[in-house]
Design a protein around this motif. Structure first.
Motif, PDB file in Angstrom:
ATOM      1  N   MET A   1       5.965   1.229   8.603  1.00 45.86           N
ATOM      2  CA  MET A   1       5.384   2.493   8.989  1.00 45.86           C
ATOM      3  C   MET A   1       4.042   2.669   8.340  1.00 45.86           C
ATOM      4  N   ASN A   2       3.070   3.253   9.043  1.00 48.66           N
ATOM      5  CA  ASN A   2       1.765   3.500   8.466  1.00 48.66           C
ATOM      6  C   ASN A   2       1.734   4.784   7.689  1.00 48.66           C
ATOM      7  N   ASP A   3       0.989   4.747   6.541  1.00 48.29           N
ATOM      8  CA  ASP A   3       0.858   5.926   5.721  1.00 48.29           C
ATOM      9  C   ASP A   3      -0.480   6.577   5.996  1.00 48.29           C
ATOM     10  N   SER A   4      -0.490   7.884   5.941  1.00 43.18           N
ATOM     11  CA  SER A   4      -1.722   8.600   6.237  1.00 43.18           C
ATOM     12  C   SER A   4      -1.780   9.873   5.436  1.00 43.18           C
ATOM     13  N   ARG A 286       6.369   9.444  -2.519  1.00 46.27           N
ATOM     14  CA  ARG A 286       5.772   8.477  -3.436  1.00 46.27           C
ATOM     15  C   ARG A 286       5.949   7.046  -2.954  1.00 46.27           C
ATOM     16  N   ILE A 287       6.908   6.822  -2.066  1.00 46.82           N
ATOM     17  CA  ILE A 287       7.152   5.475  -1.553  1.00 46.82           C
ATOM     18  C   ILE A 287       6.528   5.295  -0.177  1.00 46.82           C
ATOM     19  N   SER A 288       6.818   6.215   0.740  1.00 45.81           N
ATOM     20  CA  SER A 288       6.323   6.119   2.115  1.00 45.81           C
ATOM     21  C   SER A 288       6.061   7.530   2.639  1.00 45.81           C
ATOM     22  N   GLU A 341      11.392  -2.161   1.363  1.00 46.65           N
ATOM     23  CA  GLU A 341      10.225  -3.009   1.606  1.00 46.65           C
ATOM     24  C   GLU A 341       8.932  -2.236   1.412  1.00 46.65           C
ATOM     25  N   SER A 342       8.929  -0.926   1.725  1.00 43.51           N
ATOM     26  CA  SER A 342       7.747  -0.117   1.445  1.00 43.51           C
ATOM     27  C   SER A 342       7.438  -0.114  -0.047  1.00 43.51           C
TER      28      SER A 342
END
Length: 388
Positions: A1-4, A286-288, A341-342
């Motif tokens: 997943m992309n973080d933004s 804090r992770i994803s 995995e993140s």
């Protein structure tokens, strides 16, 4: 997943001299207390005309310069903020124009903030095309000839190990011996299919021993670090993938594997769809930061429905209520695997494990939720309907 949305929210106000709170920088500022006049960003200014009072001392120019310097902001409040540029000041006596709500709260709405709509964060066409292609290959090999599917799993394991060990070397200078890992990983999957769980346990033990011995051919510096990472990789990728081969080695093995794949894919799809549309509360910021509690509820709901249908119509002697529990467990394990995995990628400072699959990243970016879900589904199926 992309973080933004890592920047500061636009609603955080600037502060004038003396700690006065002010409205967001739109070229003018309104004081929130009566402690003193507000100042325009960039130079001293007043929001209404005031009578000019001559200075009593001869150093009026220096005092004015000091006041003007105190009114200026020293720079952006946050490291990733740009310093606001001065804008036009409203005419004297006219109330300021209120900020546009669409732009004022844009930063708090996730991806695409400030543009009035959300962004999916990846190339959906490429992701869907690659997903459909992989699905056709997997299903065809699964129902046409089982050993071919075992080979597909073995190839995925080798590529996943290559991606993981390559990133460890690039980002942390951890040199994991890939050759014994790859050979042992293929052996785990094949032996698990041919000899069952006992054969898989022996294969993973021998793989760990091979990693320890192989690393002895190099200097002893960082030996413990490298072999620890190697044993972790052996358990994380091929050992967990072996449970897919164990599911396949039953009378209704292809249907069990298909149920496992459907539950994981449906869980990911439900989390993505519901989280993108309704997600507001971060699940693990804090992770994803892109994952939300609403997305988790979507994953659980979708997976429980899919589990009930699969257990009722695909699994021999299965009952729908068993599928509800199976779907719940699969959704939780898939989410934990994704977060796990993140965590690894954040520690490595990377976004994706690879670039092999357009729209998805690498193989490991697709295996992240599948790997921990495999032993969970295998165990519950054994409990509910037996080992076959």
């Amino acid at each position: 997943m992309n973080d933004s949305s890592w920047g500061a929210p636009p609603s955080a106000g600037l502060r004038g001299p003396g700690g006065q709170g002010t409205s967001p920088g739109y070229g003018w500022e309104v004081p929130t207390s009566s402690a003193g006049p507000a100042h325009e960003v960039g130079e001293a200014a007043q929001t209404r005309p005031m009578p000019t009072v001559p200075h009593a001392s001869g150093d009026s120019g220096e005092a004015a310069d000091r006041d003007r310097g105190a009114a200026r902001l020293s720079g952006p409040l946050f490291r990733d903020e740009r310093e606001p540029q001065p804008g036009p000041r409203p005419p004297a006596g006219r109330p300021p124009t209120p900020p546009d709500p669409a732009s004022a709260d844009g930063g708090a709405r996730g991806a695409g903030a400030g543009q009035g709509k959300k962004s999916a964060g990846r190339n959906l066409r490429a992701a869907i095309g690659v997903g459909v292609g992989l699905g056709v290959i997997i299903v065809a090999s699964l129902f046409i000839y089982k050993p071919v599917f075992v080979g597909v799993v073995a190839v995925a394991v080798v590529v996943g190990l290559w991606e993981l060990t390559s990133r460890l070397t690039e980002r942390k200078d951890i040199r994991v011996p890939l050759v014994p890992l790859a050979v042992g990983g293929v052996a785990m999957v094949v032996v698990g299919y041919v000899r069952g769980a006992q054969g898989a346990v022996v294969a993973v033990a021998l793989t760990a021993l091979a990693v320890l011995v192989w690393r002895m051919t190099e200097p002893p510096d960082n030996y413990l670090r490298d072999v620890t990472a190697g044993v972790f990789a052996a358990f994380y990728v091929p050992f967990l993938a072996t449970f897919v081969a164990l599911m396949l080695d039953t009378g209704d093995g292809p249907w069990r594997v298909l149920t496992f794949l459907l539950l994981t894919v449906v869980s990911d799809t439900g989390a993505y769809a519901v989280g993108w549309r309704f997600g507001k509360h971060p699940l693990a910021p804090r992770i994803s930061p892109g994952k939300t509690r609403e997305g988790l509820l979507g994953a659980v709901s979708f997976a429980m429905v899919a589990g009930a249908l699969c257990m009722q119509y695909l699994i021999d002697d299965g009952v729908w209520w068993q599928g509800l529990l199976l779907g719940l467990a699969a959704a939780v394990s898939a989410t934990l695997g994704d977060l796990g995995e993140s965590m690894i990628k954040r520690d490595l400072g990377i976004k994706d494990m690879g670039k092999l699959l357009p729209g998805h990243g690498g193989i490991m970016d697709r295996l992240d939720s599948l790997l921990p879900t495999a032993p969970v589904v295998w165990l519950l199926l054994v409990i509910f309907v037996g080992g076959g």
